[in-house]
Structures are given as structure tokens and as C-alpha cells.
Motif scaffolding. Structure first.
Motif, PDB file in Angstrom:
ATOM      1  N   LEU A  41       0.836  -1.203   0.000  1.00 26.31           N
ATOM      2  CA  LEU A  41       0.000   0.000   0.000  1.00 26.31           C
ATOM      3  C   LEU A  41       0.872   1.255   0.000  1.00 26.31           C
ATOM      4  O   LEU A  41       0.634   2.191  -0.762  1.00 26.31           O
ATOM      5  N   ALA A  42       1.894   1.243   0.835  1.00 29.39           N
ATOM      6  CA  ALA A  42       2.818   2.394   0.870  1.00 29.39           C
ATOM      7  C   ALA A  42       3.569   2.504  -0.447  1.00 29.39           C
ATOM      8  O   ALA A  42       3.781   3.596  -0.961  1.00 29.39           O
ATOM      9  N   ASP A  43       3.969   1.357  -1.007  1.00 28.81           N
ATOM     10  CA  ASP A  43       4.673   1.358  -2.296  1.00 28.81           C
ATOM     11  C   ASP A  43       3.789   1.996  -3.372  1.00 28.81           C
ATOM     12  O   ASP A  43       4.258   2.763  -4.213  1.00 28.81           O
ATOM     13  N   ALA A  44       2.495   1.674  -3.335  1.00 29.35           N
ATOM     14  CA  ALA A  44       1.576   2.237  -4.325  1.00 29.35           C
ATOM     15  C   ALA A  44       1.474   3.759  -4.177  1.00 29.35           C
ATOM     16  O   ALA A  44       1.559   4.491  -5.166  1.00 29.35           O
ATOM     17  N   ILE A  45       1.319   4.245  -2.976  1.00 29.60           N
ATOM     18  CA  ILE A  45       1.206   5.692  -2.739  1.00 29.60           C
ATOM     19  C   ILE A  45       2.499   6.396  -3.125  1.00 29.60           C
ATOM     20  O   ILE A  45       2.475   7.481  -3.712  1.00 29.60           O
ATOM     21  N   ASN A  46       3.616   5.796  -2.841  1.00 31.69           N
ATOM     22  CA  ASN A  46       4.903   6.415  -3.151  1.00 31.69           C
ATOM     23  C   ASN A  46       5.192   6.510  -4.646  1.00 31.69           C
ATOM     24  O   ASN A  46       6.085   7.233  -5.065  1.00 31.69           O
ATOM     25  N   LYS A  47       4.401   5.815  -5.455  1.00 38.68           N
ATOM     26  CA  LYS A  47       4.573   5.899  -6.911  1.00 38.68           C
ATOM     27  C   LYS A  47       3.890   7.137  -7.498  1.00 38.68           C
ATOM     28  O   LYS A  47       4.103   7.466  -8.661  1.00 38.68           O
ATOM     29  N   LEU A  48       3.077   7.785  -6.676  1.00 37.71           N
ATOM     30  CA  LEU A  48       2.418   9.001  -7.160  1.00 37.71           C
ATOM     31  C   LEU A  48       3.447  10.118  -7.328  1.00 37.71           C
ATOM     32  O   LEU A  48       4.384  10.237  -6.549  1.00 37.71           O
TER      33      LEU A  48
END
Length: 138
Positions: free
Chosen positions: A130-137
Motif C-alpha cells: 500500500l505504501a509502495d503504491a502511494i509512493n509511486k504518485l
């Protein structure tokens, strides 16, 4: 012998009944070939971890279902883990895979789940995605 079945269950996620029906003929190119035609009408390929490859090549292991059950019961009692079920080894495999960063889709394929919804129960074990996904923004 029962301990080898325990290791196979933990490292493959295969149910006890399926494990006890396997022979060395079901092992090919580092995979167990599970005939699931009665349930899903497919052949499921389960990759073998190096820690259990030699065990799989010796299948069947020469112990009956009753023998496996009795050994499992004795081992659980000796460890004070009477509450642990054989099926928990399947959950162990799924948990290890998710904790290692394996996608839920792949875990679902390894376990032979008929839907991804069955595998989602393990998602809480790896919230990092989940954090990895947000950090891709950007």
C-alpha cells in the motif's frame, strides 16, 4: 516420514489428502502436478522449494493417513500446540509467500484458489504494498 509430509505441506500449501495421493510420477521439472479435474477441471502445477524437492521425488512416503494423523497429533501434543490443525500448514505457506512479497494473484495460483477473494485474507500480512503504491504518485 510424517515430518516429510509436514514440510511438503508447509512449502507447497497442498492439502493432506492430495499429498497422500501423490507419487514420484507427479513430480516433473521441479513441479508437483496436481490433477484437480474433479474440482476445477484443471491440472495445477505447484513449484517445489529446494528444501522439499528430494522429499517429493521419494513420494509416496510409505505412511498411511492414519499414521500421518497419529504422528501429527503426537508432535502437536509434545510442543503444546494441540490447537494447530493440519490445514494451518496451508495457511503457513500462504503467509510465508505474502510476507516474502509475492503477489496475492500468484499466491492464489500456487494454492489453487478458485477466486482471488479466498486469497485476500492474507493481504494484511504485507501492507507495504500500500505504501509502495502511494509512493509511486508524482
Amino acid at each position: 516420514m510424517a515430518g516429510d509430509y509436514v514440510r511438503l505441506a508447509a512449502y507447497t500449501g497442498i492439502r493432506r489428502g492430495h499429498l497422500l495421493r501423490l507419487t514420484h510420477h507427479d513430480v516433473k521439472d521441479g513441479f508437483l502436478r496436481l490433477d484437480r479435474t474433479s474440482k476445477t477441471r484443471t491440472l495445477q502445477l505447484v513449484p517445489l522449494h529446494p528444501k522439499v524437492l528430494s522429499v517429493a521425488q521419494r513420494l509416496p512416503l510409505g505412511i498411511s493417513d492414519d499414521g500421518v494423523r497419529a504422528s501429527w497429533k503426537t508432535a502437536r501434543e509434545a510442543c503444546g500446540l494441540e490447537h494447530v490443525r493440519w490445514h494451518d500448514l496451508r495457511h503457513t505457506c500462504a503467509s510465508w509467500l505474502v510476507q516474502a512479497g509475492v503477489s496475492l494473484h500468484t499466491v492464489s495460483e500456487v494454492l489453487g484458489h478458485s477466486s482471488l477473494a479466498m486469497t485476500r485474507r492474507y493481504a494484511h500480512l504485507a501492507p507495504e504494498h500500500l505504501a509502495d503504491a502511494i509512493n509511486k504518485l508524482t
